[in-house]
Design an enzyme around this catalytic site. Structure first.
Site, PDB file in Angstrom:
ATOM      1  N   ARG A  89       2.891  -1.428   5.883  1.00 15.01           N
ATOM      2  CA  ARG A  89       4.231  -0.851   5.749  1.00 15.01           C
ATOM      3  C   ARG A  89       4.911  -0.818   7.106  1.00 15.01           C
ATOM      4  O   ARG A  89       4.299  -0.461   8.106  1.00 15.01           O
ATOM      5  CB  ARG A  89       4.156   0.576   5.183  1.00 15.01           C
ATOM      6  CG  ARG A  89       3.682   0.608   3.734  1.00 15.01           C
ATOM      7  CD  ARG A  89       3.678   1.995   3.155  1.00 15.01           C
ATOM      8  NE  ARG A  89       3.106   1.998   1.812  1.00 15.01           N
ATOM      9  CZ  ARG A  89       2.832   3.097   1.118  1.00 15.01           C
ATOM     10  NH1 ARG A  89       3.055   4.282   1.645  1.00 15.01           N
ATOM     11  NH2 ARG A  89       2.330   3.013  -0.089  1.00 15.01           N
ATOM     12  N   ARG A 136       0.196   8.022  10.209  1.00 15.55           N
ATOM     13  CA  ARG A 136       1.236   7.112   9.717  1.00 15.55           C
ATOM     14  C   ARG A 136       1.124   5.794  10.473  1.00 15.55           C
ATOM     15  O   ARG A 136       1.544   5.684  11.622  1.00 15.55           O
ATOM     16  CB  ARG A 136       2.618   7.738   9.911  1.00 15.55           C
ATOM     17  CG  ARG A 136       3.738   7.027   9.161  1.00 15.55           C
ATOM     18  CD  ARG A 136       5.071   7.706   9.396  1.00 15.55           C
ATOM     19  NE  ARG A 136       5.102   9.025   8.827  1.00 15.55           N
ATOM     20  CZ  ARG A 136       5.408   9.320   7.559  1.00 15.55           C
ATOM     21  NH1 ARG A 136       5.736   8.352   6.732  1.00 15.55           N
ATOM     22  NH2 ARG A 136       5.408  10.561   7.122  1.00 15.55           N
ATOM     23  N   ARG A 163      -6.273   8.751   5.768  1.00 12.15           N
ATOM     24  CA  ARG A 163      -5.921  10.170   5.701  1.00 12.15           C
ATOM     25  C   ARG A 163      -7.114  11.012   5.242  1.00 12.15           C
ATOM     26  O   ARG A 163      -7.262  12.160   5.651  1.00 12.15           O
ATOM     27  CB  ARG A 163      -4.714  10.376   4.781  1.00 12.15           C
ATOM     28  CG  ARG A 163      -3.441   9.799   5.365  1.00 12.15           C
ATOM     29  CD  ARG A 163      -2.189  10.297   4.681  1.00 12.15           C
ATOM     30  NE  ARG A 163      -1.002   9.800   5.385  1.00 12.15           N
ATOM     31  CZ  ARG A 163       0.218  10.301   5.224  1.00 12.15           C
ATOM     32  NH1 ARG A 163       0.422  11.310   4.379  1.00 12.15           N
ATOM     33  NH2 ARG A 163       1.241   9.809   5.903  1.00 12.15           N
TER      34      ARG A 163
END
Length: 430
Positions: A262, A277, A391
């Site tokens: 992403r 992230r 995560r």
């Protein structure tokens, strides 16, 4: 994508549902395009009928030797042929314009979804476990002594730039163990079908699940035209792209472990420290393909699959239902699982489980043949993280951290770590 017939039948209800998402009414623009398109189609059909009639009369005029009428009718046939071609081209252009517009409009929320503007209006529906009572000031995952040597952001930045990480040694092994553990749990306990998929897909596949055309800036495209998947939702869901399947084969429950990519467009300045992230990460993704009746029950089932991963690892979490303003583009309802991170002192998202209804299926033209007969219907699709591997690694490290810089590891991972129960302050599995 939306059914134009539903919008025609009740435009006010359509606009009211969009308003719950904070969007202005769109039915006037949609119906105007649709009316123009249908008018061109009707005119083309009328012209076609006139052409067919004139074509028959041409032969009759020739047979009776009426040359003047023959020439007039032949000219009329040519005119009608040109008119039909022009009107069909206009209809096709309007049809493409209408489709492009419908492709950019988000799914409509279920009535049960709470109204709201953003994440502050999400509603907690349950909570599991208690945050660990630590007698020292907890730190974030990348600050734990035993983790530092195995989580290298500087070298990753040298290789690839910001928002990448290089894992090594014991930390890399824990990361790998988590993915293996999740797959085994979903396959053996939840009876999902393990699937391995490509990470490069065609544009039509990204369109099918809603990443395109509206969110192209959030993904990466190669020079050859392939797209790097942002999640295996894209590949798993599109396994039925363009297919007509038997209802008896549903539900299809799949799980895949994959690399995900992403661009994180619009996230500048957010979660820049650590590996929360990243541009490249791993997920264990669940996808279900169901019939129209089973979708909501499957959503609850899939949510429990994700929750079970956290419970088996002993990680405290809460389950929330997203409000209309925070819900993703393709979802009708979404449950987010948020895991407790002691280093941040708050719950952070680790899984989103969404029910999309037939929204993606219309884009993919994926249908099923009802067992009891009748016209084919669009399948219903669901997707959810089970879980985001990076995560989950963060959560394991932060919740298991000890004052001396070591980390106690979940018992569920011991078979995958050679029986190790702890990450030492020196970065070794012991």
């Amino acid at each position: 994508m939306h059914d134009i017939r539903v919008i025609r039948d009740d435009p006010a209800a359509f606009d009211a549902a969009l308003a719950r998402r904070g969007l202005a009414p769109m039915s006037p623009e949609i119906l105007a395009l649709d009316a123009d398109r249908r008018a061109r189609i009707a005119a083309a059909e009328t012209a076609q009928a006139d052409q067919n009639k004139a074509s028959k009369e041409v032969g009759a005029a020739k047979a009776r030797g009426d040359d003047a009428e023959f020439e007039r009718l032949r000219a009329l046939v040519g005119e009608k042929k040109s008119e039909i071609a022009a009107m069909q081209a206009e209809a096709d252009a309007l049809d493409a314009q209408l489709r492009d517009l419908l492709m950019t409009i988000p799914n409509l929320p279920l009535d049960s979804v709470p109204d709201g503007a953003d994440e502050d209006d999400n509603v907690e529906i349950r909570r599991w476990g208690e945050p660990p009572a630590l007698d020292f000031q907890p730190v974030e995952h990348f600050e734990i002594a035993g983790v530092r040597a195995g989580m290298d952001f500087a070298t990753a930045a040298k290789l690839s730039g910001a928002r990448f990480v290089l894992l090594s040694g014991a930390v890399a092994r824990i990361h790998r163990a988590l993915a293996q553990f999740m797959l085994d749990l979903h396959v053996t306990r939840h009876e999902l079908i393990e699937t391995w998929t490509p990470v490069l897909v065609l544009t039509e596949m990204m369109e099918g699940t809603g990443q395109l055309p509206k969110f192209g800036e959030e993904s990466y495209q190669t020079r050859e035209g392939w797209w790097l998947i942002p999640t295996a939702e894209v590949t798993l869901t599109n396994t039925v792209h363009g297919d007509l399947v038997d209802q008896a084969t549903l539900p299809r429950r799949m799980v895949a472990h994959s690399q995900c990519f992403r661009s994180e467009a619009g996230s500048a300045g957010r979660d820049t420290a650590g590996m929360l992230r990243q541009h490249q990460f791993e997920k264990v993704e669940m996808v279900s393909i169901t019939d129209a009746e089973a979708g909501l029950a499957e959503h609850d089932r899939m949510t429990r699959c994700a929750e079970t991963v956290l419970e088996t690892l002993g990680l405290p979490y809460r389950t929330i239902v997203l409000c209309t303003g925070d819900m993703g583009f393709g979802a009708r309802i979404t449950h987010d699982l948020e895991v407790w991170l002691p280093g941040q002192g708050k719950y952070r998202e680790i899984s989103s489980v969404s029910y999309c209804g037939d929204f993606q299926a219309r884009r993919m033209n994926a249908r099923y043949r009802p067992t009891e007969g009748g016209r084919p219907e669009f399948v219903h699709t669901l997707n959810g993280s089970g879980l985001a591997v990076g995560r989950t690694l963060i959560a394991v490290l932060e919740n298991g951290q000890r004052a001396d810089g070591s980390v106690d590891l979940p018992a569920a991972l011991r078979p995958y770590l050679g029986g190790a129960t702890r990450l030492s302050a020196e970065g070794r599995l012991v």
